[in-house]
Design a protein around this motif. Structure first.
Motif, PDB file in Angstrom:
ATOM      1  N   GLN A  79      29.039  42.996  42.099  1.00  0.00           N
ATOM      2  CA  GLN A  79      29.369  42.815  43.361  1.00  0.00           C
ATOM      3  C   GLN A  79      29.697  41.329  43.868  1.00  0.00           C
ATOM      4  O   GLN A  79      30.449  41.079  44.528  1.00  0.00           O
ATOM      5  CB  GLN A  79      28.277  43.257  44.360  1.00  0.00           C
ATOM      6  N   HIS A  80      28.958  40.612  42.963  1.00  0.00           N
ATOM      7  CA  HIS A  80      29.523  39.104  43.577  1.00  0.00           C
ATOM      8  C   HIS A  80      30.532  38.494  43.015  1.00  0.00           C
ATOM      9  O   HIS A  80      31.578  37.898  43.445  1.00  0.00           O
ATOM     10  CB  HIS A  80      28.322  37.808  42.939  1.00  0.00           C
ATOM     11  N   ARG A  83      33.557  40.314  44.833  1.00  0.00           N
ATOM     12  CA  ARG A  83      33.382  40.114  46.125  1.00  0.00           C
ATOM     13  C   ARG A  83      34.740  40.184  46.948  1.00  0.00           C
ATOM     14  O   ARG A  83      34.770  40.886  48.065  1.00  0.00           O
ATOM     15  CB  ARG A  83      32.418  39.257  46.574  1.00  0.00           C
ATOM     16  N   ASN A  88      35.401  46.247  45.181  1.00  0.00           N
ATOM     17  CA  ASN A  88      34.542  45.267  45.294  1.00  0.00           C
ATOM     18  C   ASN A  88      33.164  45.665  44.636  1.00  0.00           C
ATOM     19  O   ASN A  88      32.060  45.235  45.208  1.00  0.00           O
ATOM     20  CB  ASN A  88      34.198  44.677  46.575  1.00  0.00           C
ATOM     21  N   ASP A 307      41.997  37.200  47.222  1.00  0.00           N
ATOM     22  CA  ASP A 307      41.045  37.463  48.428  1.00  0.00           C
ATOM     23  C   ASP A 307      41.725  37.158  49.564  1.00  0.00           C
ATOM     24  O   ASP A 307      41.359  37.082  50.777  1.00  0.00           O
ATOM     25  CB  ASP A 307      39.752  36.647  48.170  1.00  0.00           C
TER      26      ASP A 307
END
Ligand code: NAG
Ligand code: NAG
Length: 354
Positions: A79-80, A83, A88, A307
């Motif tokens: 998840q990191h 992200r 995700n 992102d």
């Protein structure tokens, strides 16, 4: 429902009806996980174990909470690393198949999660051995050999090999279907994760001596911070190799193997991630692929990467709202020794995908 049926019949891994990834990973999320510390583990109540895993669970009961914790560490790292991406690494906590249908396909994402979970299990078990919370294992005493220049062995060398053995025995146990290409893929990616852990383990040293001098230096073998593994696996996700499935007839029957799709790329080593199905685009919600879509996801207006609002929102545009957050500010250090701050309200723009 299908998963519960599979659990009762203990046929998981033998049938192809259900999730193509381990149901026992559900140990790592929410309810299942929080009860691990407080109650004795009942191996037969862990969903989705094949008989070999059940036997392993009974023999190594003491470290089963660490096995579960390892999957949790792996998922948190996933998840990191993901992200700011369209997919995700969301888990669905009230489902035994904790990633939903997303990992049913043999995609890069599946490759990544298998590798990081397998590394996570090895990591958590190794740590428990070294800090003494598990008693069936301990420090690695083989690392007491000839010392190097100006240092000697000391401290607890973390037993990475034991952790890796546990991960291999337990995580690989369900992947023994020689006729199944997905099994072959899972095995390779599981191994790539564990190899990253042993490759990145290093000699850690500490100085002893008068007023911080380094007269005596003792060293031990240490695991890296798990973030190091996460970063490495993320690089490998980006450069993962696409394979094609081949079936051969051998004396024992049909066997599925994987071959690189493109022979003008360097063939993958056992340290690389492999996959053979392409990922959905994850832009729109799709119950069949398990994509949640990116609507309402927070995007970064100034980034040109994945992102950034353009890519994350798949060209649909974004909404902007302002958010007021309380923060510490005007901090003053008082002699000696405390810091006093004021609280200020700062206004932020938050961009979310349409
Ligand atoms: C991940 O994606 C899900 C589904 O789109 C969303 O609900 C969640 O807030 C996201 N998590 C993060 C940390 O962005
Ligand atoms: C947004 O992206 C820019 C450019 O890549 C980066 O410097 C900044 O830290 C990012 N902001 C957040 C909140 O992640």
């Amino acid at each position: 429902m299908i998963f519960v049926g599979c659990f009762l019949l203990l046929l998981c891994g033998l049938t192809r009806v259900m999730a193509s990834y381990p149901i026992w990973w559900s140990l790592a999320v929410r309810h299942q996980y929080s009860s691990l510390g407080t109650q004795p583990i009942l191996c037969s109540s862990i969903p989705g174990l094949v008989p070999k895993q059940l036997g392993f669970c009974r023999n190594y009961l003491e470290i089963m909470p660490n096995v579960a914790e390892g999957v949790k560490i792996g998922i948190q790292e996933c998840q990191h690393q993901f992200r700011g991406r369209r997919w995700n690494c969301t888990t669905i906590n009230d489902n035994l198949a904790i990633f939903g249908p997303v990992l049913d396909k043999a995609t890069r994402e599946s490759a990544f999660v298998h590798a990081i979970a397998s590394a996570g299990v090895a990591f958590a078990v190794t740590r428990a051995c070294a800090d003494g919370s598990a008693t069936i294992c301990g420090c690695d005493t083989r690392y007491k050999g000839p010392p190097g220049d100006g240092w000697k062995w000391g401290g607890c060398s973390e037993n990475v090999d034991f952790g890796i053995m546990v991960s291999q025995e337990f995580a690989d146990a369900r992947e023994n279907r020689r006729t199944d290409a997905r099994s072959a893929m899972n095995l390779r990616n599981n191994k790539a994760g564990r190899l990253a852990l042993s490759d990145k383990s290093f000699l850690k040293c500490k100085c002893h001596g008068l007023s911080g001098s380094c007269e005596v230096k003792t060293c031990w073998r240490s695991q890296p911070d798990f973030r190091v593994i996460g970063n490495d696996m993320k690089d490998k996700y980006d450069s993962a190799s696409e394979m094609v499935v081949e079936k051969h007839k051998e004396s024992r029957g049909w066997v599925a193997t994987l071959r690189p799709r493109y022979n003008y790329f360097k063939p993958p080593t056992e340290r690389d991630l492999v996959y053979y199905e392409s990922s959905p685009n994850f832009c729109d919600p799709n119950a069949e692929t398990g994509s949640f879509g990116t609507r309402d996801r927070v995007c970064n207006l100034t980034s040109h990467g994945i992102d950034g609002c353009d890519l994350l929102c798949c060209g649909r545009g974004h909404n902007t709202r302002t958010e007021r957050r309380k923060e510490k500010c005007h901090c003053i250090f008082h002699w000696c020794c405390y810091v006093r701050c004021q609280e200020c309200v700062r206004v932020y723009d938050v961009h979310t995908c349409k």
